[in-house]
Design a protein around this motif. Structure first.
Motif, mmCIF file in Angstrom:
data_model
loop_
_atom_site.group_PDB
_atom_site.id
_atom_site.type_symbol
_atom_site.label_atom_id
_atom_site.label_comp_id
_atom_site.label_asym_id
_atom_site.label_seq_id
_atom_site.Cartn_x
_atom_site.Cartn_y
_atom_site.Cartn_z
ATOM 1 N N HIS A 215 1.192 -0.927 0.047
ATOM 2 C CA HIS A 215 0.123 -0.256 0.237
ATOM 3 C C HIS A 215 1.363 1.347 0.072
ATOM 4 O O HIS A 215 0.208 2.511 -0.470
ATOM 5 C CB HIS A 215 -1.001 0.493 1.043
ATOM 6 N N TYR A 219 0.728 3.766 -2.881
ATOM 7 C CA TYR A 219 0.875 5.886 -2.339
ATOM 8 C C TYR A 219 1.791 6.519 -2.580
ATOM 9 O O TYR A 219 0.915 7.362 -3.345
ATOM 10 C CB TYR A 219 0.146 5.697 -0.490
ATOM 11 N N GLU A 251 -9.361 12.423 -8.063
ATOM 12 C CA GLU A 251 -10.794 11.706 -7.932
ATOM 13 C C GLU A 251 -10.239 10.373 -7.836
ATOM 14 O O GLU A 251 -10.400 9.313 -7.429
ATOM 15 C CB GLU A 251 -11.560 12.568 -8.588
ATOM 16 N N GLU A 254 -7.615 8.839 -5.228
ATOM 17 C CA GLU A 254 -8.630 9.124 -3.787
ATOM 18 C C GLU A 254 -7.446 9.506 -3.108
ATOM 19 O O GLU A 254 -7.262 9.242 -2.534
ATOM 20 C CB GLU A 254 -8.822 7.708 -2.912
ATOM 21 N N ASP A 256 -7.444 12.071 -0.470
ATOM 22 C CA ASP A 256 -8.454 12.293 0.893
ATOM 23 C C ASP A 256 -8.143 11.513 1.309
ATOM 24 O O ASP A 256 -7.922 11.445 2.652
ATOM 25 C CB ASP A 256 -9.868 12.821 0.832
ATOM 26 N N TYR A 257 -8.620 10.038 0.991
ATOM 27 C CA TYR A 257 -7.897 8.236 0.915
ATOM 28 C C TYR A 257 -6.557 8.126 2.020
ATOM 29 O O TYR A 257 -6.483 7.830 3.357
ATOM 30 C CB TYR A 257 -9.215 7.077 0.764
ATOM 31 N N LEU A 258 -6.070 9.055 0.712
ATOM 32 C CA LEU A 258 -4.711 8.844 0.864
ATOM 33 C C LEU A 258 -3.956 9.448 1.847
ATOM 34 O O LEU A 258 -2.928 8.479 2.210
ATOM 35 C CB LEU A 258 -3.810 9.542 -0.679
ATOM 36 N N ARG A 259 -4.614 10.612 2.040
ATOM 37 C CA ARG A 259 -3.729 11.732 2.544
ATOM 38 C C ARG A 259 -4.247 10.939 4.409
ATOM 39 O O ARG A 259 -3.666 10.909 5.600
ATOM 40 C CB ARG A 259 -4.845 12.724 2.994
ATOM 41 N N GLU A 260 -5.286 10.546 4.672
ATOM 42 C CA GLU A 260 -5.983 9.796 5.289
ATOM 43 C C GLU A 260 -5.545 7.944 6.000
ATOM 44 O O GLU A 260 -4.959 8.299 7.200
ATOM 45 C CB GLU A 260 -7.275 9.457 6.162
ATOM 46 N N ASP A 261 -4.890 7.882 5.418
ATOM 47 C CA ASP A 261 -4.601 6.594 5.174
ATOM 48 C C ASP A 261 -2.929 6.383 5.592
ATOM 49 O O ASP A 261 -2.182 5.069 6.177
ATOM 50 C CB ASP A 261 -5.335 5.047 4.177
#
Length: 484
Positions: A215, A219, A251, A254, A256-261
């Protein structure tokens, strides 16, 4: 009428009695396994053969520790007259009247024996074995030793005493080596029992580290792709169309998800790496071979490392509660103390697992063979480890201070007969017959660390089928003031 002969005039310049100042008979000598004859008390009493026997008698009487005399002729060594030979000669009928006034050469003719000779650098064990192979009538004779200062005599008693002293040292060394080998075999046996669980503990963090790396790689590739797109858009800016393309790319990956995960994934990898480091450090500390002298160690770190190694055997039902007091570094043999903690904690875990298995059987079969109801289930199995400082003499600053480690479980406890067997195993006779793991703990704590080791189980004083109240192990280690 027989002629009355007066004793000849003595030339006292021919007579010397020399005792080596470094090895006098009353000086205690510290012997090692490789000690030589030069370390024993050496005697250098010389008499000329022309002197009468009364002179020899006076010297043997004046020097009780003197094993014999070196007989010389014109300052050249001729032979040795031992105390035993001289006394045996005087026991003959009328020997005192006939021969004491005669020159020593007459007595030496009757008592001539070839002495056992060795260089001064000969090991004591070699000389003693050669002396013991002599005929029985010669085993009490002194040994002639050639040194740099000249010829010397060693008492057979001193040689035999040194021989048995060194043999005792050898026996003690072999015993300590055997105990060290047994301790190492116990460590390997403990690791053998834990290896499956430790492998699982290692594979678990490795698994999520390896899984998260894919992952992280994805990323990073997406972020690099996004950065490349921004660079290209900056080089060929076409207005709103370029912004739409960048928005579509964000989009698609993703963002936003990448920044969080991504931070969570990195933290997971760090956590797994830390667990692997702790496991490797715990294994290294447990397998560590101690040095000759104790060294200050973090006692809490030792306990935590052993608990981590035992974690694979600790089911979700067994809890370990550590209640630590503030402790200074404790001088100890870290490897040996780790073995003690491993043996004690393994004993507690085995008791709790056995109790858990018995409780599972009672759940499936609520009545025993006699039809009476079974005992109620105990509370959740727990092992409590506490540490504290104990000052045996509070009036003396930094006086008799101890570090106390208490390990308690809430299992079924020990019956009186079992507790008595454990305490009897702590005796020297029982340890020589069969050294158990707890007996090894007792020896390491008391003999190696000068501490105290005790096993207590109040359940041994209760009636059968009483409520379980566990077993307590107490380890006391002396806390010495460390030199700054």
């Amino acid at each position: 009428m027989p002629i009355q002969r007066s004793p000849p005039m003595l030339d006292w310049s021919l007579f010397t009695t020399r005792l080596s100042p470094d090895h006098s008979p009353t000086t205690p000598v510290s012997l090692g396994v490789d000690a030589t004859l030069e370390t024993l008390p050496l005697h250098a009493a010389e008499l000329d053969l022309a002197l009468p026997g009364t002179v020899a008698a006076e010297q043997f009487n004046h020097f009780p520790e003197l094993p014999g005399l070196l007989l010389t002729e014109q300052q050249t060594l001729v032979g040795v007259l031992s105390r035993q030979q001289f006394l045996e000669f005087l026991l003959r009928p009328k020997a005192c009247e006939l021969f004491l006034q005669e020159p020593l050469s007459v007595i030496y003719c009757y008592t001539r024996r070839r002495p056992l000779m060795f260089p001064g650098e000969t090991p004591i064990l070699v000389a003693a074995r050669a002396a013991l192979r002599q005929p029985s009538e010669l085993q009490g004779e002194p040994i002639l030793v050639s040194t740099v200062e000249g010829d010397r005599l060693i008492s057979a008693h001193d040689l035999n005493q040194a021989h048995w002293q060194i043999r005792g040292i050898e026996t003690q060394v072999r015993h300590e080596r055997a105990q060290a080998a047994m301790l190492q075999s116990q460590k390997m046996a403990a690791l053998g029992r834990l290896v499956d669980g430790i492998a699982h503990e290692i594979m678990d963090p490795l698994g999520f580290i390896w899984g998260n790396l894919s992952h992280v790689d994805q990323y990073c590739q997406q972020l690099l792709q996004l950065l490349a797109a921004y660079e290209a858009a900056g080089a060929a800016w076409t207005g709103p169309a370029t912004l739409n393309e960048l928005q579509e790319l964000q989009e698609e990956i993703e963002l936003d998800y990448l920044r969080e995960d991504l931070p969570l994934t990195l933290n997971s990898i760090k956590s797994g790496a830390a667990r692997l480091k702790q496991l490797a450090s715990s294994l290294q500390n447990f397998c560590h071979i101690d040095e000759v002298y104790p060294k200050p160690a973090d006692l809490h770190g030792l306990i935590d490392s052993i608990v981590l190694l035992l974690k694979s055997r600790l089911t979700t039902h067994i809890q370990i509660d550590c209640q630590y007091d503030t402790l200074p570094p404790v001088p100890c043999f870290a490897g040996q103390l780790s073995q003690v903690l491993m043996n004690v904690l393994t004993h507690c875990v085995d008791d709790l697992l056995s109790a858990a298995a018995g409780q599972s059987a009672e759940t499936d079969f609520p009545t025993n063979a006699l039809g009476s109801p079974a005992l109620p289930l105990a509370t959740a199995p727990r092992i409590t480890i506490t540490t504290r400082l104990y000052d045996a003499n509070p009036t003396v600053p930094m006086g008799d201070r101890w570090v106390v480690i208490t390990i308690t479980d809430n299992g079924p406890g020990l019956p009186a007969a079992t507790l008595q067997q454990i305490q009897e195993a702590f005796s020297i006779r029982q340890r020589l017959a069969r050294e158990t793991e707890l007996a090894t703990c007792y020896r390491l704590v008391t003999a190696k660390h000068g501490g105290k080791f005790a096993v207590r189980s109040p359940a041994s004083h209760l009636e059968p089928n009483s409520q379980a109240i566990g077993t307590e192990f107490e380890i006391q280690l002396p806390l010495y003031k460390l030199d700054s």
